[in-house]
Scaffold this motif. Structure first.
Motif, PDB file in Angstrom:
ATOM      1  N   ILE A 378       9.590 -19.232 -15.449  1.00  0.00           N
ATOM      2  CA  ILE A 378      10.529 -20.144 -16.107  1.00  0.00           C
ATOM      3  C   ILE A 378      10.104 -21.571 -15.804  1.00  0.00           C
ATOM      4  O   ILE A 378       9.740 -21.890 -14.667  1.00  0.00           O
ATOM      5  CB  ILE A 378      11.972 -19.942 -15.578  1.00  0.00           C
ATOM      6  N   ARG A 379      10.146 -22.444 -16.814  1.00  0.00           N
ATOM      7  CA  ARG A 379       9.869 -23.860 -16.573  1.00  0.00           C
ATOM      8  C   ARG A 379      11.157 -24.659 -16.721  1.00  0.00           C
ATOM      9  O   ARG A 379      11.915 -24.468 -17.674  1.00  0.00           O
ATOM     10  CB  ARG A 379       8.828 -24.407 -17.560  1.00  0.00           C
ATOM     11  N   LEU A 380      11.380 -25.579 -15.797  1.00  0.00           N
ATOM     12  CA  LEU A 380      12.547 -26.462 -15.832  1.00  0.00           C
ATOM     13  C   LEU A 380      12.095 -27.916 -15.895  1.00  0.00           C
ATOM     14  O   LEU A 380      11.222 -28.337 -15.133  1.00  0.00           O
ATOM     15  CB  LEU A 380      13.417 -26.282 -14.589  1.00  0.00           C
ATOM     16  N   SER A 381      12.699 -28.656 -16.780  1.00  0.00           N
ATOM     17  CA  SER A 381      12.539 -30.110 -16.827  1.00  0.00           C
ATOM     18  C   SER A 381      13.867 -30.705 -16.398  1.00  0.00           C
ATOM     19  O   SER A 381      14.876 -30.565 -17.096  1.00  0.00           O
ATOM     20  CB  SER A 381      12.169 -30.576 -18.239  1.00  0.00           C
ATOM     21  N   ALA A 382      13.888 -31.320 -15.219  1.00  0.00           N
ATOM     22  CA  ALA A 382      15.147 -31.797 -14.652  1.00  0.00           C
ATOM     23  C   ALA A 382      15.702 -32.972 -15.443  1.00  0.00           C
ATOM     24  O   ALA A 382      14.975 -33.875 -15.844  1.00  0.00           O
ATOM     25  CB  ALA A 382      14.957 -32.201 -13.195  1.00  0.00           C
ATOM     26  N   GLY A 383      17.024 -32.955 -15.651  1.00  0.00           N
ATOM     27  CA  GLY A 383      17.709 -34.050 -16.315  1.00  0.00           C
ATOM     28  C   GLY A 383      18.339 -34.980 -15.303  1.00  0.00           C
ATOM     29  O   GLY A 383      17.963 -35.006 -14.123  1.00  0.00           O
ATOM     30  N   ILE A 384      19.320 -35.745 -15.758  1.00  0.00           N
ATOM     31  CA  ILE A 384      19.951 -36.741 -14.887  1.00  0.00           C
ATOM     32  C   ILE A 384      21.360 -36.319 -14.458  1.00  0.00           C
ATOM     33  O   ILE A 384      22.118 -37.129 -13.932  1.00  0.00           O
ATOM     34  CB  ILE A 384      20.002 -38.117 -15.574  1.00  0.00           C
ATOM     35  N   GLU A 385      21.695 -35.036 -14.657  1.00  0.00           N
ATOM     36  CA  GLU A 385      23.025 -34.570 -14.283  1.00  0.00           C
ATOM     37  C   GLU A 385      23.207 -34.602 -12.757  1.00  0.00           C
ATOM     38  O   GLU A 385      22.242 -34.787 -12.004  1.00  0.00           O
ATOM     39  CB  GLU A 385      23.239 -33.132 -14.776  1.00  0.00           C
ATOM     40  N   ASN A 386      24.435 -34.352 -12.315  1.00  0.00           N
ATOM     41  CA  ASN A 386      24.694 -34.216 -10.888  1.00  0.00           C
ATOM     42  C   ASN A 386      23.969 -32.965 -10.379  1.00  0.00           C
ATOM     43  O   ASN A 386      24.103 -31.880 -10.956  1.00  0.00           O
ATOM     44  CB  ASN A 386      26.194 -34.088 -10.636  1.00  0.00           C
ATOM     45  N   PRO A 387      23.196 -33.077  -9.304  1.00  0.00           N
ATOM     46  CA  PRO A 387      22.412 -31.925  -8.840  1.00  0.00           C
ATOM     47  C   PRO A 387      23.267 -30.734  -8.423  1.00  0.00           C
ATOM     48  O   PRO A 387      22.836 -29.577  -8.574  1.00  0.00           O
ATOM     49  CB  PRO A 387      21.619 -32.494  -7.661  1.00  0.00           C
ATOM     50  N   ASP A 388      24.458 -30.973  -7.908  1.00  0.00           N
ATOM     51  CA  ASP A 388      25.324 -29.856  -7.516  1.00  0.00           C
ATOM     52  C   ASP A 388      25.685 -28.992  -8.718  1.00  0.00           C
ATOM     53  O   ASP A 388      25.747 -27.757  -8.622  1.00  0.00           O
ATOM     54  CB  ASP A 388      26.599 -30.377  -6.852  1.00  0.00           C
ATOM     55  N   ASP A 389      25.931 -29.622  -9.849  1.00  0.00           N
ATOM     56  CA  ASP A 389      26.256 -28.867 -11.064  1.00  0.00           C
ATOM     57  C   ASP A 389      25.055 -28.050 -11.532  1.00  0.00           C
ATOM     58  O   ASP A 389      25.198 -26.915 -12.005  1.00  0.00           O
ATOM     59  CB  ASP A 389      26.708 -29.818 -12.170  1.00  0.00           C
ATOM     60  N   LEU A 390      23.867 -28.631 -11.408  1.00  0.00           N
ATOM     61  CA  LEU A 390      22.658 -27.913 -11.818  1.00  0.00           C
ATOM     62  C   LEU A 390      22.409 -26.706 -10.926  1.00  0.00           C
ATOM     63  O   LEU A 390      22.103 -25.605 -11.423  1.00  0.00           O
ATOM     64  CB  LEU A 390      21.448 -28.849 -11.768  1.00  0.00           C
ATOM     65  N   LEU A 391      22.557 -26.884  -9.621  1.00  0.00           N
ATOM     66  CA  LEU A 391      22.338 -25.776  -8.703  1.00  0.00           C
ATOM     67  C   LEU A 391      23.360 -24.661  -8.931  1.00  0.00           C
ATOM     68  O   LEU A 391      23.024 -23.472  -8.864  1.00  0.00           O
ATOM     69  CB  LEU A 391      22.405 -26.273  -7.259  1.00  0.00           C
ATOM     70  N   GLU A 392      24.581 -25.032  -9.217  1.00  0.00           N
ATOM     71  CA  GLU A 392      25.603 -24.028  -9.499  1.00  0.00           C
ATOM     72  C   GLU A 392      25.255 -23.237 -10.758  1.00  0.00           C
ATOM     73  O   GLU A 392      25.423 -22.009 -10.803  1.00  0.00           O
ATOM     74  CB  GLU A 392      26.963 -24.706  -9.666  1.00  0.00           C
ATOM     75  N   ASP A 393      24.746 -23.914 -11.778  1.00  0.00           N
ATOM     76  CA  ASP A 393      24.375 -23.237 -13.018  1.00  0.00           C
ATOM     77  C   ASP A 393      23.206 -22.287 -12.775  1.00  0.00           C
ATOM     78  O   ASP A 393      23.202 -21.151 -13.275  1.00  0.00           O
ATOM     79  CB  ASP A 393      24.017 -24.285 -14.075  1.00  0.00           C
ATOM     80  N   LEU A 394      22.217 -22.725 -12.016  1.00  0.00           N
ATOM     81  CA  LEU A 394      21.067 -21.881 -11.723  1.00  0.00           C
ATOM     82  C   LEU A 394      21.480 -20.670 -10.890  1.00  0.00           C
ATOM     83  O   LEU A 394      20.994 -19.551 -11.128  1.00  0.00           O
ATOM     84  CB  LEU A 394      19.994 -22.696 -10.998  1.00  0.00           C
ATOM     85  N   GLU A 395      22.334 -20.880  -9.906  1.00  0.00           N
ATOM     86  CA  GLU A 395      22.804 -19.770  -9.086  1.00  0.00           C
ATOM     87  C   GLU A 395      23.553 -18.733  -9.929  1.00  0.00           C
ATOM     88  O   GLU A 395      23.348 -17.522  -9.775  1.00  0.00           O
ATOM     89  CB  GLU A 395      23.738 -20.306  -7.987  1.00  0.00           C
ATOM     90  N   ARG A 396      24.386 -19.203 -10.834  1.00  0.00           N
ATOM     91  CA  ARG A 396      25.134 -18.298 -11.693  1.00  0.00           C
ATOM     92  C   ARG A 396      24.172 -17.462 -12.561  1.00  0.00           C
ATOM     93  O   ARG A 396      24.360 -16.248 -12.726  1.00  0.00           O
ATOM     94  CB  ARG A 396      26.095 -19.097 -12.569  1.00  0.00           C
ATOM     95  N   ALA A 397      23.147 -18.110 -13.086  1.00  0.00           N
ATOM     96  CA  ALA A 397      22.189 -17.401 -13.933  1.00  0.00           C
ATOM     97  C   ALA A 397      21.345 -16.414 -13.127  1.00  0.00           C
ATOM     98  O   ALA A 397      21.021 -15.316 -13.608  1.00  0.00           O
ATOM     99  CB  ALA A 397      21.283 -18.402 -14.661  1.00  0.00           C
ATOM    100  N   LEU A 398      20.995 -16.778 -11.900  1.00  0.00           N
ATOM    101  CA  LEU A 398      20.191 -15.877 -11.071  1.00  0.00           C
ATOM    102  C   LEU A 398      20.964 -14.622 -10.698  1.00  0.00           C
ATOM    103  O   LEU A 398      20.358 -13.567 -10.464  1.00  0.00           O
ATOM    104  CB  LEU A 398      19.712 -16.615  -9.820  1.00  0.00           C
ATOM    105  N   ARG A 399      22.260 -14.704 -10.659  1.00  0.00           N
ATOM    106  CA  ARG A 399      23.047 -13.514 -10.349  1.00  0.00           C
ATOM    107  C   ARG A 399      22.938 -12.459 -11.450  1.00  0.00           C
ATOM    108  O   ARG A 399      23.219 -11.271 -11.231  1.00  0.00           O
ATOM    109  CB  ARG A 399      24.525 -13.897 -10.145  1.00  0.00           C
ATOM    110  N   GLU A 400      22.527 -12.877 -12.640  1.00  0.00           N
ATOM    111  CA  GLU A 400      22.377 -11.946 -13.760  1.00  0.00           C
ATOM    112  C   GLU A 400      21.020 -11.260 -13.774  1.00  0.00           C
ATOM    113  O   GLU A 400      20.783 -10.363 -14.589  1.00  0.00           O
ATOM    114  CB  GLU A 400      22.575 -12.696 -15.090  1.00  0.00           C
ATOM    115  N   VAL A 401      20.136 -11.679 -12.874  1.00  0.00           N
ATOM    116  CA  VAL A 401      18.793 -11.106 -12.848  1.00  0.00           C
ATOM    117  C   VAL A 401      18.776  -9.882 -11.929  1.00  0.00           C
ATOM    118  O   VAL A 401      19.227  -9.971 -10.785  1.00  0.00           O
ATOM    119  CB  VAL A 401      17.771 -12.141 -12.358  1.00  0.00           C
TER     120      VAL A 401
END
Length: 401
Positions: A378-401
């Motif tokens: 997977i490739r990620l291009s980081a945006g300017i959002e709050n990093p805590d929100d990004l990490l939470e989104d990634l963690e939620r998605a990884l739980r589906e793997v």
């Protein structure tokens, strides 16, 4: 009482055409660059037009030859690059095409290209330039001995590489490669889209032409397609002539959008690099991730090179899921709610893609495997959002793997 009016100087339909046009300039300047959408420019006298078209006097005559809004964008890029002449194009690929021609690539010539370059650039060389009588050979951009051997034995007119590869974030040793190419009489072309002048200035490192898909980080908002190439003489002059003759120019409105985006480049890149570094560190410790590709991590194969040639590790990373399958990658991507699934990079919002089915889908499975582009990547291009929100989104998605 009826108001008396002076007789009009022309008929109504004539006034409708000319009224409000070509107003004289006053002693003021707009604080923001206007959009000069005019295709042509008039002068006080035809002698001035003659001198402008002949290059004897600066000015504008026809937008394919030059436009004030486009010039403003070009000058801004050149200023950030620190030297050279910048020429804007309608896309990054148009800039790549012009850069190769400006470097002298033509019938009977040879190009040495990094094996890890963008798929469309590779296709341009193989499909378009090959038909024009240009022979291309590919080389591992991270094997300096192989590059030196090919420069001596193949005698290429140009060497094309990327400052950072897509999607595995390998970092090219531009100063050393430029030194080898200079000894061989070969022009060095560097696609610096991933890094921008904020993180690297290839001309300072010995490159002859630097190329950008300004659609990405330079413009940064996902709302314009544009490109640029920057070079000192004689390549810079050749780029301008090619833009004028071939016609792959950037439009004034697109130049205005690109210039507006460029103004916040340093602010955006600072936050994006910080977010990418934090995400990379987090994923490197995650049990469902087998490997993270990011120049800022200690185990990156080009860490030493990155510290020498980049101001910061960058805003793009890639990672491999422990379950190395397309199905796992798709489950992860479909579970994302904040990160945007889109085949691009450099926008203000974080973007995620599956390289095997997007940027590198035209490669055979065997070649993808040889290049290290696996199904679980997977490739990620980081945006300017709050990093805590990004990490939470990634963690939620990884739980589906």
């Amino acid at each position: 009482m009826r108001r008396e009016r002076e007789a009009p100087v022309a008929h109504f339909d004539t006034r409708a055409v000319h009224a409000g046009e070509r107003l004289p300039l006053r002693d003021h300047s707009p604080t923001a660059t206007p959009i000069y959408s005019s295709t042509t420019f008039s002068h006080p006298g035809i002698a001035t037009t003659d001198r402008v078209l002949g290059g004897e006097e600066p000015g504008y005559s026809y937008t394919r030859y030059g436009n004030p809004t486009v010039t403003a964008f070009e000058q801004a890029i050149a200023a950030l690059e620190g030297s050279g002449r910048a020429v804007a194009f309608g896309s990054g690929m148009a800039a790549v095409h012009a850069a190769l021609l400006a470097a002298g690539v033509g019938s009977g010539s040879r190009v040495l290209a990094a094996e890890q370059i963008f798929g469309s650039t590779s296709s341009l060389l193989v499909k378009v330039f090959d038909a024009l009588g240009v022979k291309t050979r590919f080389v591992d951009a991270y094997d300096l001995e192989a590059i030196e051997e090919q420069l001596k034995g193949f005698s290429p007119t140009a060497l094309f590489l990327e400052s950072v590869s897509n999607p595995l974030l390998r970092v090219a040793d531009v100063p050393r490669i430029a030194e080898l190419a200079r000894d061989a009489g070969t022009a060095v072309l560097v696609d610096n889209t991933f890094l921008t002048p904020y993180l690297q200035r290839p001309l300072d490192l010995g490159a002859d032409i630097v190329i950008y898909s300004a659609t990405k980080f330079l413009s940064g908002h996902g709302d314009v397609t544009s490109g640029a190439a920057v070079a000192d003489a004689p390549y810079g002059d050749a780029l301008y002539e090619l833009a004028k003759l071939v016609g792959g120019i950037l439009g004034p409105f697109e130049a205005w959008l690109s210039l507006r985006g460029l103004k916040t480049l340093s602010l955006r890149m600072q936050r994006q690099c910080e977010n990418a570094a934090e995400i990379a560190r987090h994923l490197a410790e995650h049990p469902k991730v087998s490997r993270v590709h990011y120049p800022g991590l200690p185990d990156h194969p080009d860490r030493e090179v990155a510290e020498r040639v980049m101001d910061r590790p960058g805003a793009v990373l890639a990672f491999e899921l422990a379950e190395d399958s397309r199905e796992a990658a798709f489950r992860f991507l479909d579970a994302l709610e904040l990160c945007v699934r889109a085949p691009t990079l450099g926008d203000v919002y974080t973007l995620a893609i599956h390289p095997a089915t997007t940027s590198h889908r035209d490669l055979s499975p065997g070649r993808r495997e040889r290049l290290g582009i696996r199904e679980g990547l997977i490739r990620l291009s980081a945006g300017i959002e709050n990093p805590d929100d990004l990490l939470e989104d990634l963690e939620r998605a990884l739980r589906e793997v």
